[in-house]
Design a protein around this motif. Sequence first.
Motif, short mmCIF file in Angstrom:
data_model
loop_
_atom_site.label_atom_id
_atom_site.label_comp_id
_atom_site.label_asym_id
_atom_site.label_seq_id
_atom_site.Cartn_x
_atom_site.Cartn_y
_atom_site.Cartn_z
N ARG A 113 0.85 -1.19 0.00
CA ARG A 113 0.00 0.00 0.00
C ARG A 113 0.88 1.23 0.00
O ARG A 113 1.94 1.26 0.63
N PHE A 114 0.39 2.24 -0.69
CA PHE A 114 1.11 3.50 -0.75
C PHE A 114 0.22 4.60 -0.17
O PHE A 114 -0.93 4.73 -0.55
N SER A 115 0.76 5.36 0.71
CA SER A 115 -0.01 6.49 1.24
C SER A 115 0.48 7.78 0.61
O SER A 115 -0.29 8.69 0.35
N THR A 116 1.78 7.85 0.33
CA THR A 116 2.33 9.04 -0.31
C THR A 116 3.13 8.62 -1.54
O THR A 116 3.63 7.49 -1.61
N VAL A 117 3.20 9.53 -2.49
CA VAL A 117 3.97 9.29 -3.71
C VAL A 117 4.84 10.51 -3.99
O VAL A 117 4.56 11.61 -3.53
N GLU A 118 5.89 10.27 -4.74
CA GLU A 118 6.77 11.36 -5.16
C GLU A 118 6.74 11.40 -6.68
O GLU A 118 7.03 10.40 -7.34
N ILE A 119 6.37 12.53 -7.22
CA ILE A 119 6.28 12.71 -8.67
C ILE A 119 7.42 13.62 -9.08
O ILE A 119 7.58 14.73 -8.55
N ARG A 120 8.22 13.14 -10.03
CA ARG A 120 9.35 13.93 -10.53
C ARG A 120 9.07 14.33 -11.97
O ARG A 120 8.76 13.50 -12.80
N GLU A 121 9.23 15.61 -12.23
CA GLU A 121 9.01 16.13 -13.58
C GLU A 121 10.39 16.43 -14.18
O GLU A 121 11.18 17.16 -13.59
N TYR A 122 10.65 15.84 -15.35
CA TYR A 122 11.95 15.99 -16.01
C TYR A 122 11.81 16.78 -17.31
O TYR A 122 10.83 16.62 -18.03
N PRO A 123 12.83 17.58 -17.63
CA PRO A 123 12.79 18.27 -18.92
C PRO A 123 13.14 17.29 -20.06
O PRO A 123 13.80 16.28 -19.82
N MET A 124 12.67 17.60 -21.25
CA MET A 124 13.00 16.80 -22.43
C MET A 124 14.29 17.33 -23.02
O MET A 124 14.56 18.54 -22.99
N THR A 125 15.09 16.43 -23.57
CA THR A 125 16.35 16.81 -24.20
C THR A 125 16.58 15.94 -25.42
O THR A 125 15.79 15.02 -25.70
N MET A 126 17.67 16.19 -26.13
CA MET A 126 18.01 15.41 -27.31
C MET A 126 18.31 13.98 -26.89
O MET A 126 19.06 13.73 -25.95
N GLY A 127 17.70 13.03 -27.59
CA GLY A 127 17.91 11.62 -27.28
C GLY A 127 18.95 11.00 -28.19
O GLY A 127 19.42 11.63 -29.15
N ASP A 128 19.32 9.76 -27.91
CA ASP A 128 20.27 9.07 -28.76
C ASP A 128 19.70 7.73 -29.24
O ASP A 128 20.43 6.89 -29.75
N GLY A 129 18.41 7.55 -29.10
CA GLY A 129 17.78 6.31 -29.52
C GLY A 129 17.40 6.33 -30.98
O GLY A 129 17.75 7.25 -31.73
N VAL A 130 16.71 5.29 -31.40
CA VAL A 130 16.25 5.17 -32.78
C VAL A 130 14.75 5.40 -32.81
O VAL A 130 14.02 4.80 -32.03
N VAL A 131 14.31 6.30 -33.67
CA VAL A 131 12.88 6.57 -33.84
C VAL A 131 12.53 6.35 -35.30
O VAL A 131 13.40 6.34 -36.17
N SER A 132 11.24 6.19 -35.59
CA SER A 132 10.82 5.90 -36.96
C SER A 132 11.02 7.09 -37.89
O SER A 132 11.30 6.91 -39.07
N SER A 133 10.88 8.30 -37.37
CA SER A 133 11.14 9.49 -38.19
C SER A 133 11.45 10.65 -37.27
O SER A 133 10.98 10.71 -36.13
N GLY A 134 12.26 11.56 -37.75
CA GLY A 134 12.60 12.73 -36.95
C GLY A 134 13.71 12.47 -35.96
O GLY A 134 14.37 11.43 -35.99
N ALA A 135 13.92 13.44 -35.09
CA ALA A 135 14.98 13.34 -34.08
C ALA A 135 14.44 12.73 -32.79
O ALA A 135 13.31 12.98 -32.41
#
Length: 162
Positions: free
Chosen positions: A9-31
């Motif tokens: 059971r969880f009574s409290t949670v911690e939510i972290r918000e992260y900024p987006m940045t340039m990735g290095d993965g493979v995508v179907s189109s675009g960066a």
Amino acid sequence: PLMTRSRVRFSTVEIREYPMTMGDGVVSSGAPVSLDWEPIRVIRTTVAAIEIQKIETYLTETDNVQSSDKYLMHHSKRPAYLSSWARYQILRQAGFSHAQIMQAKLNSEFHHQQRLETRLLDRIEATERRVMELRQQIVVPHSASSQQKVARRVSWAPTVSV
């Protein structure tokens, strides 16, 4: 023995918000984009508060939506998807130049092509292994007696006499 179910059971949670940045993965189109390492903000709250906020957000977002569509909006099993244009806009807002984004796009396309080639080579190698296995299963007669047996099997055709 009686089996008991474990519960968490969880009574409290911690939510972290992260900024987006340039990735290095493979995508179907675009960066590609990814999350940065350092969070923008951290929110500590209760599970009950999150559930209330979800309901309020749901009601606000769906005021102008037909009731049949409300279910689909929040119960979709499809993964989240960002179009190449949306990723481009995120990267521009994060401070990346057009040239940097295009270079990341080219890198992603190059790695995508490499993956396709690797898959193709893997299939070719698997096919070659299978052909070798099948060749080993073919029995070729080597002795004179087995050649005669083969010759006898072939000569069974009826002859026509005039």
